[in-house]
Design a protein around this motif. Structure first.
Motif, PDB file in Angstrom:
ATOM      1  N   ASP A 228       0.817  -1.218   0.000  1.00  0.00           N
ATOM      2  CA  ASP A 228       0.000   0.000   0.000  1.00  0.00           C
ATOM      3  C   ASP A 228       0.844   1.257   0.000  1.00  0.00           C
ATOM      4  N   HIS A 229       2.163   1.119   0.168  1.00  0.00           N
ATOM      5  CA  HIS A 229       3.030   2.294   0.072  1.00  0.00           C
ATOM      6  C   HIS A 229       4.420   1.886  -0.389  1.00  0.00           C
ATOM      7  N   LEU A 230       5.223   2.868  -0.773  1.00  0.00           N
ATOM      8  CA  LEU A 230       6.588   2.671  -1.256  1.00  0.00           C
ATOM      9  C   LEU A 230       7.558   2.825  -0.098  1.00  0.00           C
ATOM     10  N   ARG A 231       8.648   2.057  -0.132  1.00  0.00           N
ATOM     11  CA  ARG A 231       9.626   2.127   0.952  1.00  0.00           C
ATOM     12  C   ARG A 231      11.017   2.453   0.411  1.00  0.00           C
ATOM     13  N   ILE A 232      11.701   3.341   1.131  1.00  0.00           N
ATOM     14  CA  ILE A 232      13.117   3.615   0.903  1.00  0.00           C
ATOM     15  C   ILE A 232      13.881   2.994   2.068  1.00  0.00           C
ATOM     16  N   GLY A 233      14.870   2.149   1.784  1.00  0.00           N
ATOM     17  CA  GLY A 233      15.597   1.450   2.834  1.00  0.00           C
ATOM     18  C   GLY A 233      17.000   1.991   3.032  1.00  0.00           C
ATOM     19  N   PHE A 234      17.410   2.064   4.287  1.00  0.00           N
ATOM     20  CA  PHE A 234      18.774   2.465   4.635  1.00  0.00           C
ATOM     21  C   PHE A 234      19.255   1.586   5.778  1.00  0.00           C
ATOM     22  N   ALA A 235      20.460   1.026   5.634  1.00  0.00           N
ATOM     23  CA  ALA A 235      21.015   0.160   6.671  1.00  0.00           C
ATOM     24  C   ALA A 235      22.413   0.635   7.038  1.00  0.00           C
ATOM     25  N   GLY A 236      22.744   0.560   8.333  1.00  0.00           N
ATOM     26  CA  GLY A 236      24.089   0.896   8.778  1.00  0.00           C
ATOM     27  C   GLY A 236      24.145   2.185   9.563  1.00  0.00           C
ATOM     28  N   SER A 237      25.362   2.624   9.829  1.00  0.00           N
ATOM     29  CA  SER A 237      25.565   3.863  10.576  1.00  0.00           C
ATOM     30  C   SER A 237      25.444   5.066   9.657  1.00  0.00           C
ATOM     31  N   VAL A 238      25.136   6.209  10.243  1.00  0.00           N
ATOM     32  CA  VAL A 238      24.965   7.440   9.471  1.00  0.00           C
ATOM     33  C   VAL A 238      26.296   8.186   9.440  1.00  0.00           C
ATOM     34  N   THR A 239      27.051   7.996   8.370  1.00  0.00           N
ATOM     35  CA  THR A 239      28.312   8.720   8.205  1.00  0.00           C
ATOM     36  C   THR A 239      28.139   9.969   7.348  1.00  0.00           C
ATOM     37  N   ALA A 240      26.931  10.190   6.845  1.00  0.00           N
ATOM     38  CA  ALA A 240      26.634  11.371   6.033  1.00  0.00           C
ATOM     39  C   ALA A 240      25.326  11.987   6.512  1.00  0.00           C
ATOM     40  N   PRO A 241      25.313  12.601   7.703  1.00  0.00           N
ATOM     41  CA  PRO A 241      24.070  13.165   8.223  1.00  0.00           C
ATOM     42  C   PRO A 241      23.512  14.280   7.347  1.00  0.00           C
ATOM     43  N   ASP A 242      24.373  14.986   6.630  1.00  0.00           N
ATOM     44  CA  ASP A 242      23.886  16.035   5.729  1.00  0.00           C
ATOM     45  C   ASP A 242      23.016  15.446   4.630  1.00  0.00           C
ATOM     46  N   CYS A 243      23.385  14.285   4.148  1.00  0.00           N
ATOM     47  CA  CYS A 243      22.607  13.638   3.088  1.00  0.00           C
ATOM     48  C   CYS A 243      21.266  13.128   3.617  1.00  0.00           C
ATOM     49  N   LEU A 244      21.297  12.458   4.764  1.00  0.00           N
ATOM     50  CA  LEU A 244      20.053  11.933   5.322  1.00  0.00           C
ATOM     51  C   LEU A 244      19.084  13.068   5.644  1.00  0.00           C
ATOM     52  N   HIS A 245      19.610  14.169   6.165  1.00  0.00           N
ATOM     53  CA  HIS A 245      18.764  15.334   6.445  1.00  0.00           C
ATOM     54  C   HIS A 245      18.135  15.855   5.155  1.00  0.00           C
ATOM     55  N   ALA A 246      18.913  15.895   4.070  1.00  0.00           N
ATOM     56  CA  ALA A 246      18.398  16.396   2.798  1.00  0.00           C
ATOM     57  C   ALA A 246      17.291  15.495   2.255  1.00  0.00           C
ATOM     58  N   VAL A 247      17.441  14.187   2.415  1.00  0.00           N
ATOM     59  CA  VAL A 247      16.412  13.262   1.939  1.00  0.00           C
ATOM     60  C   VAL A 247      15.123  13.441   2.732  1.00  0.00           C
ATOM     61  N   VAL A 248      15.234  13.524   4.068  1.00  0.00           N
ATOM     62  CA  VAL A 248      14.043  13.709   4.894  1.00  0.00           C
ATOM     63  C   VAL A 248      13.375  15.042   4.566  1.00  0.00           C
ATOM     64  N   GLN A 249      14.185  16.071   4.377  1.00  0.00           N
ATOM     65  CA  GLN A 249      13.640  17.394   4.030  1.00  0.00           C
ATOM     66  C   GLN A 249      12.904  17.341   2.690  1.00  0.00           C
ATOM     67  N   SER A 250      13.472  16.619   1.725  1.00  0.00           N
ATOM     68  CA  SER A 250      12.828  16.490   0.419  1.00  0.00           C
ATOM     69  C   SER A 250      11.521  15.717   0.530  1.00  0.00           C
ATOM     70  N   LEU A 251      11.513  14.646   1.330  1.00  0.00           N
ATOM     71  CA  LEU A 251      10.282  13.881   1.527  1.00  0.00           C
ATOM     72  C   LEU A 251       9.222  14.724   2.243  1.00  0.00           C
ATOM     73  N   ASP A 252       9.678  15.568   3.175  1.00  0.00           N
ATOM     74  CA  ASP A 252       8.743  16.497   3.821  1.00  0.00           C
ATOM     75  C   ASP A 252       8.065  17.389   2.790  1.00  0.00           C
ATOM     76  N   SER A 253       8.855  17.905   1.848  1.00  0.00           N
ATOM     77  CA  SER A 253       8.301  18.810   0.830  1.00  0.00           C
ATOM     78  C   SER A 253       7.331  18.088  -0.100  1.00  0.00           C
ATOM     79  N   MET A 254       7.491  16.757  -0.200  1.00  0.00           N
ATOM     80  CA  MET A 254       6.590  15.954  -1.031  1.00  0.00           C
ATOM     81  C   MET A 254       5.429  15.401  -0.215  1.00  0.00           C
ATOM     82  N   ASN A 255       5.377  15.772   1.086  1.00  0.00           N
ATOM     83  CA  ASN A 255       4.356  15.231   1.998  1.00  0.00           C
ATOM     84  C   ASN A 255       4.386  13.708   2.044  1.00  0.00           C
ATOM     85  N   TRP A 256       5.547  13.149   1.786  1.00  0.00           N
ATOM     86  CA  TRP A 256       5.778  11.717   1.871  1.00  0.00           C
ATOM     87  C   TRP A 256       4.822  10.933   0.963  1.00  0.00           C
TER      88      TRP A 256
END
Length: 435
Positions: A228-256
């Motif tokens: 019923d929905h699409l999933r984006i998967g991420f595994a492991g430690s966050v060595t690029a917090p700037d990137c993860l923040h940008a993805v979440v921010q972009s998903l926010d702008s798309m209302n997920w």
């Protein structure tokens, strides 16, 4: 300290190894997984581990058949009661006063294990200041043959510990010493191999972990886009917090959402720091085994692979290679690479495109590549899936990892298809810290 050459031993064909590392085989985390697989590759009965454990480490991990000796390491991070040069001087003075005694005691404990195990060499896993400096000490004092394994560049370790400039120089010098006195060195990527040839005058081999999960890849990977929905998967430690923040921010702008379908972000790992300012769909599954991680990633429509854009961490993006890629290719899902053009994965992606590549932190650019990855069309998805399968079969797999381990430890010296770098006679060895 006793010399290795004074230790009586039987003449046989078994290569015995003492692993010297701040990470223990089977310890939770990617390092523990890699070392556990290393031990299983050559046989636990041929190995022993000197685990330089931090004071906050949990109980000693148990790997069947492996002797693991816990040795406490201390005084590894900066002490900064003041800012600026005064704080650096205080930190340097404190570490120079306290650290040598700790290193001597650690080296004595390692030598006791060496006396009992009678190894052919010590494999120094250079993932902590203690491992680097104890390896240098036992070689200087006792002539212990060394082989070394590098996952992250020395500058990252210095920054993580917030070391002062003098302690950094001390650690850099010991790092150079270990590399230059190792019979064989394995590094994480081609960029690191080239950089270390120029910086330290050494030749090295590339060794990357491989994951084997046959039940996930036999017969290919069918589409996950049936829920019923699409999933984006991420595994492991966050060595690029700037990137993860940008993805979440972009998903926010798309209302997920994409069209009439919701998007969820599935996170698999020990810890994450997220900033929520609106409704989001985030599944946090915590730390999982490799098999569980593969199973949960297979249920995703797109996998996320970042390398940081931070200017002060450019060296990290250039010289690192995310181990999570080995897990990603095993499940054959499209992979969104989020990395600058100078990152180590950029050249890899040019030869092995397994999904879209976003070269920016801008929200619109990230959003476009997310949509492209989640709704690629049949031909692009099949192309990416086939390339993932080729990478899994030919580069990032258990057979290649096992062959590399055996070469690193001198069990098999034949060519692995990745020739050592030829060092020009004009190369000047540089022991300066890299900034």
């Amino acid at each position: 300290m006793s010399s290795l050459h004074s230790i009586p031993r039987e003449v046989d064909s078994i290569v015995r190894t003492v692993i010297l590392s701040g990470t223990a085989p089977a310890e939770p985390g990617v390092g523990g997984v890699i070392l556990a697989d290393l031990v299983r590759t050559v046989g636990a009965e041929t190995c022993a581990c000197a685990w330089l454990a931090s004071r906050r480490a949990g109980s000693t991990p148990v790997l069947e058949g492996l002797t693991t000796v816990r040795i406490e390491r201390r005084y590894e991070t900066a002490f900064r009661p003041l800012r600026g040069i005064a704080g650096e001087v205080i930190s340097a003075t404190a570490l120079r006063a306290l650290r040598p005694a700790v290193l001597r005691e650690c080296a004595r404990e390692v030598m006791r294990l060496i006396d009992r195990h009678r190894p052919d060499h010590v494999l120094a896993v250079l993932e902590s200041p203690a491992a680097i400096q104890v390896a240098a000490r036992i070689h200087r004092d006792a002539g212990i043959p060394l082989r070394s394994l590098v996952w992250d560049d020395i500058e990252l370790l210095c920054r993580q510990a917030a070391l002062d400039r003098w302690t950094r120089r001390w650690l850099h010098d010991d790092f150079a010493y270990v590399l230059q006195h190792s019979r064989q060195t394995a590094v994480i990527c081609e960029n690191m191999r080239t950089a270390y040839a120029e910086r330290y005058g050494i030749s090295s081999m590339v060794l990357r972990h491989g994951v084997s999960v046959p039940e996930l890849v036999d017969g290919g990977a069918p589409s996950a886009r049936d829920g019923d929905h699409l999933r984006i998967g991420f595994a492991g430690s966050v060595t690029a917090p700037d990137c993860l923040h940008a993805v979440v921010q972009s998903l926010d702008s798309m209302n997920w959402r994409i069209g009439n379908r919701d998007i969820a972000l599935r996170l698999i790992g020990s810890r994450y720091l997220l900033d929520s300012r609106q409704p989001q769909r985030i599944e946090f599954l915590g730390w999982r085994s490799v098999a569980e991680t593969c199973r949960f990633l297979r249920e995703c429509d797109l996998l996320y692979l970042p390398q940081t854009f931070a200017a002060d961490l450019r060296f990290f993006s250039e010289l690192s290679f995310p181990t999570k890629l080995s897990t990603y290719v095993a499940v054959q899902r499209p992979i969104l690479l989020h990395a600058p053009e100078y990152a180590s994965l950029a050249e890899f992606w040019n030869g092995h495109e397994m999904g879209p590549w976003c070269k920016s932190l801008e929200s619109d650019a990230v959003g476009r590549e997310v949509v492209r990855g989640l709704d690629p069309g049949d031909s692009a998805e099949l192309r990416w899936q086939n390339e993932s399968k080729r990478v899994c079969e030919n580069i990032l797999n258990v057979v290649s990892f096992s062959r590399g381990i055996r070469r690193l430890l001198g069990i098999e010296e034949q060519d692995t298809g990745q020739p050592d770098v030829e060092i020009p006679a004009s190369v000047i060895v540089c022991r300066e810290p890299v900034h």
